[in-house]
Design an enzyme around this catalytic site. Structure first.
Site, short mmCIF file in Angstrom:
data_model
loop_
_atom_site.label_atom_id
_atom_site.label_comp_id
_atom_site.label_asym_id
_atom_site.label_seq_id
_atom_site.Cartn_x
_atom_site.Cartn_y
_atom_site.Cartn_z
N ARG A 109 0.86 -1.19 0.00
CA ARG A 109 0.00 0.00 0.00
C ARG A 109 0.89 1.23 0.00
O ARG A 109 2.11 1.13 0.09
CB ARG A 109 -1.04 0.00 1.14
N GLY A 110 0.24 2.41 -0.09
CA GLY A 110 1.01 3.65 -0.26
C GLY A 110 1.09 3.93 -1.75
O GLY A 110 1.48 3.04 -2.54
N GLN A 161 -1.82 2.43 9.94
CA GLN A 161 -0.55 2.62 9.23
C GLN A 161 0.43 3.43 10.08
O GLN A 161 1.64 3.29 9.95
CB GLN A 161 -0.78 3.34 7.89
N ASP A 204 -2.26 10.90 -2.25
CA ASP A 204 -2.62 9.83 -3.19
C ASP A 204 -3.00 10.38 -4.56
O ASP A 204 -2.90 9.68 -5.56
CB ASP A 204 -3.77 8.98 -2.63
N ASN A 236 -5.73 12.34 0.35
CA ASN A 236 -4.79 11.55 1.16
C ASN A 236 -5.60 10.77 2.19
O ASN A 236 -6.84 10.89 2.26
CB ASN A 236 -3.75 12.46 1.82
N LYS A 237 -4.91 9.97 2.98
CA LYS A 237 -5.54 9.11 3.96
C LYS A 237 -6.60 9.85 4.78
O LYS A 237 -6.39 10.99 5.19
CB LYS A 237 -4.45 8.54 4.89
O1 MRU Z 1 -4.52 3.20 2.21
P1 MRU Z 1 -3.05 3.46 2.09
O2 MRU Z 1 -2.26 2.94 3.23
O3 MRU Z 1 -2.51 3.00 0.74
O4 MRU Z 1 -2.93 5.03 2.11
C1 MRU Z 1 -1.66 5.62 2.03
C2 MRU Z 1 -1.68 7.10 2.13
O5 MRU Z 1 -2.71 7.72 2.24
C3 MRU Z 1 -0.37 7.80 2.01
O6 MRU Z 1 -0.38 8.98 2.75
C4 MRU Z 1 -0.11 8.14 0.53
O7 MRU Z 1 -0.30 7.02 -0.27
C5 MRU Z 1 1.25 8.66 0.31
S1 MRU Z 1 2.47 7.40 0.52
C6 MRU Z 1 3.97 8.06 0.10
#
Ligand code: MRU
Length: 354
Positions: free
Chosen positions: A54-55, A206, A247, A257-258
């Site tokens: 993920r990320g 996370q 994202d 973003n998250k």
């Molecule tokens: O659901 P996830 O864990 O994939 O979400 C990740 C995020 O929101 C991060 O902040 C984003 O992807 C940037 S990672 C460099």
């Protein structure tokens, strides 16, 4: 500084070896460090959907290697029109997660080299090189962003800082040592960091599982707090920066973003704390004019209703959007490998991407 920063790459989310993709299962961290070898694109698409990897940048890189695996499989099976056969694999990968644009960006990069690959004596070599280029470009972008982000902090505030971060934006989320967490790492290396306040990031944790694990591994001073402690912490006045990843960033500078990022931006503005977004240009989607157009992933309510497989909530249904959109006007600065955008808007985002 470069050497010091690259040392953080000892943590990896993925690895490409002997024609296979290895993913560290992030659902199990930090209790277990289990690497698994993937040999099919379908399995990688599932791993992305299930959050084993993920990320935003890491998702894109994993998908790029998945295209190589798919092509490999079509060659082994003697498929005549392998380019046509790849269409189903592209579609399956594109459906794995909807919000992080890095996924679609990486798939497009792979698609763009199909014709060159088809002309080559060994098409797989071309596809593999393209995926490796995507990985290496992300590593380099991390380095540039860390340097640029550090300069922004240096310009704005004197002396060591308390910063807050959300989700995981480190080595586990990228091909290198991270975006927002890369800036945090650089600030630490430069002696500019007193403490990183880590939001636990419900429901996948996370922050408490992944970011905490990365920070502790390098003895970067850090403290974990529940997400709802953020207002209190910012009110106390010690924190000078909220630093997060992204994202998808739209043409006007809005940032997905998250989930929980938007409320942090509102709080930061209320408490006159600076808000920095750190993301490579592969996260910028100039096709979308504003954040309202970003598809927001909704995941199973079960992720909220249960903890570690144990139901904790009463018999209620849950609403589980996993990203939110922070309007550009709440963002002080977006740091990319191409440069820094202060007070993002359409004009300066266009100038960055030109
Ligand atoms: O659901 P996830 O864990 O994939 O979400 C990740 C995020 O929101 C991060 O902040 C984003 O992807 C940037 S990672 C460099």
């Amino acid at each position: 500084m470069r050497e010091q920063m690259l040392a953080a790459e000892k943590v990896k989310a993925l690895d490409w070896r002997e024609g296979g993709l290895y993913l560290l299962d992030q659902r199990l961290l930090p209790q277990q460090e289990i690497w698994q070898r993937y040999e099919t694109s379908t399995d990688v698409a599932q791993a992305i959907a299930q959050m084993r990897v993920r990320g935003a940048p890491a998702i894109g890189i994993a998908a790029a290697f998945a295209v190589v695996l798919a092509a490999q499989q079509h060659f082994v099976n003697g498929v005549n029109d392998w380019q046509a056969a790849l269409e189903a694999d592209f579609a399956e990968l594109a459906a794995s997660r909807p919000t992080a644009v890095n996924l679609f960006w990486a798939l497009q990069k792979m698609r763009d080299c199909l014709d060159v690959a088809a002309q080559h004596a060994e098409p797989l070599v071309v596809l593999e090189q393209q995926a490796l280029d995507i990985l290496n470009a992300d590593r380099e972008a991390n380095l540039s962003m860390a340097q640029l982000g550090l300069e922004v902090i240096n310009r704005a505030n004197a002396g060591p800082q308390h910063v807050m971060t959300h989700c995981n934006t480190g080595a586990l989320a990228t091909g290198g040592f991270g975006t927002a967490l890369g800036v945090v790492r650089a600030a630490h290396a430069a002696g500019l960091l007193t403490c990183v306040h880590v939001n636990e990031t419900r429901p996948w944790l996370q922050g408490s599982r992944l970011t905490a694990w990365e920070l502790i591994g390098e003895q970067i001073p850090s403290l974990l707090n529940v997400d709802s402690a953020a207002a209190h912490l910012l009110q106390q006045g010690e924190i000078t920066w909220v630093i997060v990843g992204a994202d998808r960033i739209t043409a006007n500078g809005d940032v997905a973003n998250k989930i929980g990022t938007y409320q942090l931006a509102v709080l930061a503005r209320h408490h006159q704390v600076k808000f920095m977004v750190v993301a490579p240009s592969s996260t910028i989607d100039m096709q979308l004019s504003s954040g309202v157009q970003i598809p927001i992933e909704q995941r199973e309510g079960e992720e909220i209703l249960a903890i570690a497989g144990q139901r904790v909530a009463a018999q209620i249904d849950a609403y589980n959007p996993v990203f939110d959109v922070t309007p550009a006007e709440l963002i002080d600065v977006i740091v990319t490998e191409r440069g820094v955008v202060e007070q993002p808007n359409l004009e300066n985002m266009q100038a960055l991407m030109r």
